[in-house]
Design a protein around this motif. Structure first.
Motif, mmCIF file in Angstrom:
data_model
loop_
_atom_site.group_PDB
_atom_site.id
_atom_site.type_symbol
_atom_site.label_atom_id
_atom_site.label_comp_id
_atom_site.label_asym_id
_atom_site.label_seq_id
_atom_site.Cartn_x
_atom_site.Cartn_y
_atom_site.Cartn_z
ATOM 1 N N UNK A 1 48.021 -10.652 35.868
ATOM 2 C CA UNK A 1 48.224 -9.837 37.126
ATOM 3 C C UNK A 1 48.488 -8.455 36.637
ATOM 4 N N UNK A 2 48.899 -8.385 35.467
ATOM 5 C CA UNK A 2 49.378 -6.764 35.314
ATOM 6 C C UNK A 2 47.905 -6.053 34.780
ATOM 7 N N UNK A 3 47.221 -6.581 34.253
ATOM 8 C CA UNK A 3 45.765 -5.936 34.257
ATOM 9 C C UNK A 3 45.281 -5.710 35.703
ATOM 10 N N UNK A 4 45.524 -6.488 36.589
ATOM 11 C CA UNK A 4 44.757 -6.183 38.002
ATOM 12 C C UNK A 4 45.514 -4.901 38.308
ATOM 13 N N UNK A 5 46.916 -4.969 38.358
ATOM 14 C CA UNK A 5 47.463 -3.675 38.940
ATOM 15 C C UNK A 5 47.270 -2.516 38.134
ATOM 16 N N UNK A 6 46.883 -2.564 37.033
ATOM 17 C CA UNK A 6 46.520 -1.323 36.205
ATOM 18 C C UNK A 6 44.920 -0.893 36.816
ATOM 19 N N UNK A 7 44.124 -2.099 36.781
ATOM 20 C CA UNK A 7 42.883 -1.644 37.508
ATOM 21 C C UNK A 7 43.016 -1.143 38.879
ATOM 22 N N UNK A 8 43.673 -1.579 39.623
ATOM 23 C CA UNK A 8 44.028 -0.828 41.111
ATOM 24 C C UNK A 8 44.419 0.235 40.991
#
Lengths: 184, 94
Positions: free
Chosen positions: A160-167
């Motif tokens: 989820x952390x990676x998704x937040x970074x991507x966004x």
């Protein structure tokens, strides 16, 4: 009816349940496809390809992830493959533009152009399309499907952390590319 | 944020695009066609396999035919031994 029951019935030869599956998921698949290609006809082609792949691969669906996660993964892959295949076609479309021929981004085909202007819509779409694949996927799933980060993470098979970074990166990139539109 | 507003407007407009009502029918037609293609493949494979088998049998059969040396020499005609060939040959004409 639950997805697992639908799948079981389809695999048992009750193909009429595949129609139920299409009715249930076609809107979501179409929405994701539109987020990638922005053109109705291309999105329809993608939807068709996705469901054909689903039908052919259903026997191999192991159920490790939910059916919707599996379906979204197929949709994302088919959409990205479609874009890669059509890169040459887009170049032709650009050439057609120079020759003042009709192209698929004309006002008749996309209502967004009427709302924010043809040129602005083109610039915004170009900015979204220039995002790297993972950022773009996260952006489309978040903004077009209003999907929670947890579900995006499952689809992309990241944290989820990676998704937040991507966004975050997608947002920064888009703001940078579109800041000249502000105030127009 | 004006940039965000523009983005949101574009996204909201695109989210309102509706697919063709015939799309489901097209999907079902294509899945049926794909299924049919899968079944039609078998006759073609059977024909290809038959041709390959016949070809291999022919090669094996041909390989079994060995002409004996003597028998071979008897069917090879030496032009010089043909009667009166001298009349037609520049080398011996006088």
């Amino acid at each position: 009816m639950q997805d697992s029951e639908l799948i079981e019935n389809i695999l048992n030869g009750k193909t009429q349940y595949f129609e139920v599956l299409i009715d249930k998921y076609q809107p979501a698949v179409f929405l994701t496809a539109i987020g990638f290609v922005h053109v109705k006809e291309d999105a329809e082609d993608i939807v068709q390809e996705v469901f054909v792949k689903v039908y052919q691969s259903l026997a191999g669906f192991k159920g490790d992830a939910s059916f919707s996660t599996w379906l979204y993964r197929i949709t994302v892959n088919v959409s990205l493959n479609h874009l890669n295949r059509n890169k040459f076609r887009l170049l032709i479309g650009f050439t057609d533009n120079l020759l003042h021929h009709e192209n698929r981004y004309s006002e008749d085909l996309n209502p967004a152009d009427e709302i924010i202007g043809n040129e602005n819509a083109r610039i915004i779409r170009k900015a979204i399309d220039s995002l790297p694949d993972k950022q773009r996927t996260a952006f489309v799933l978040s903004k077009y499907e209003d999907m929670p980060q947890k579900q995006i993470a499952e689809i992309l098979q990241v944290t989820e952390g990676a998704v937040e970074q991507l966004l975050q990166r997608a947002k920064q990139s888009l703001q940078k590319k579109l800041k000249h539109l502000v105030g127009k | 944020m004006k940039t965000q507003e523009l983005l949101d407007k574009l996204i909201d407009a695109e989210k309102n695009i509706v697919p063709d009502s015939e799309l489901k029918k097209k999907i079902l037609t294509e899945t049926t066609e794909q299924q049919h293609k899968h079944y039609v493949l078998w006759p073609k494979l059977a024909i290809a396999a038959s041709i390959a088998i016949v070809f291999m049998l022919g090669v094996k059969l041909g390989g079994k035919f060995n002409v004996h040396e003597a028998a071979y020499s008897s069917i090879v005609i030496d032009d010089n031994k043909i009667e009166n060939l001298d009349f037609y040959s520049d080398a011996v004409y006088e």
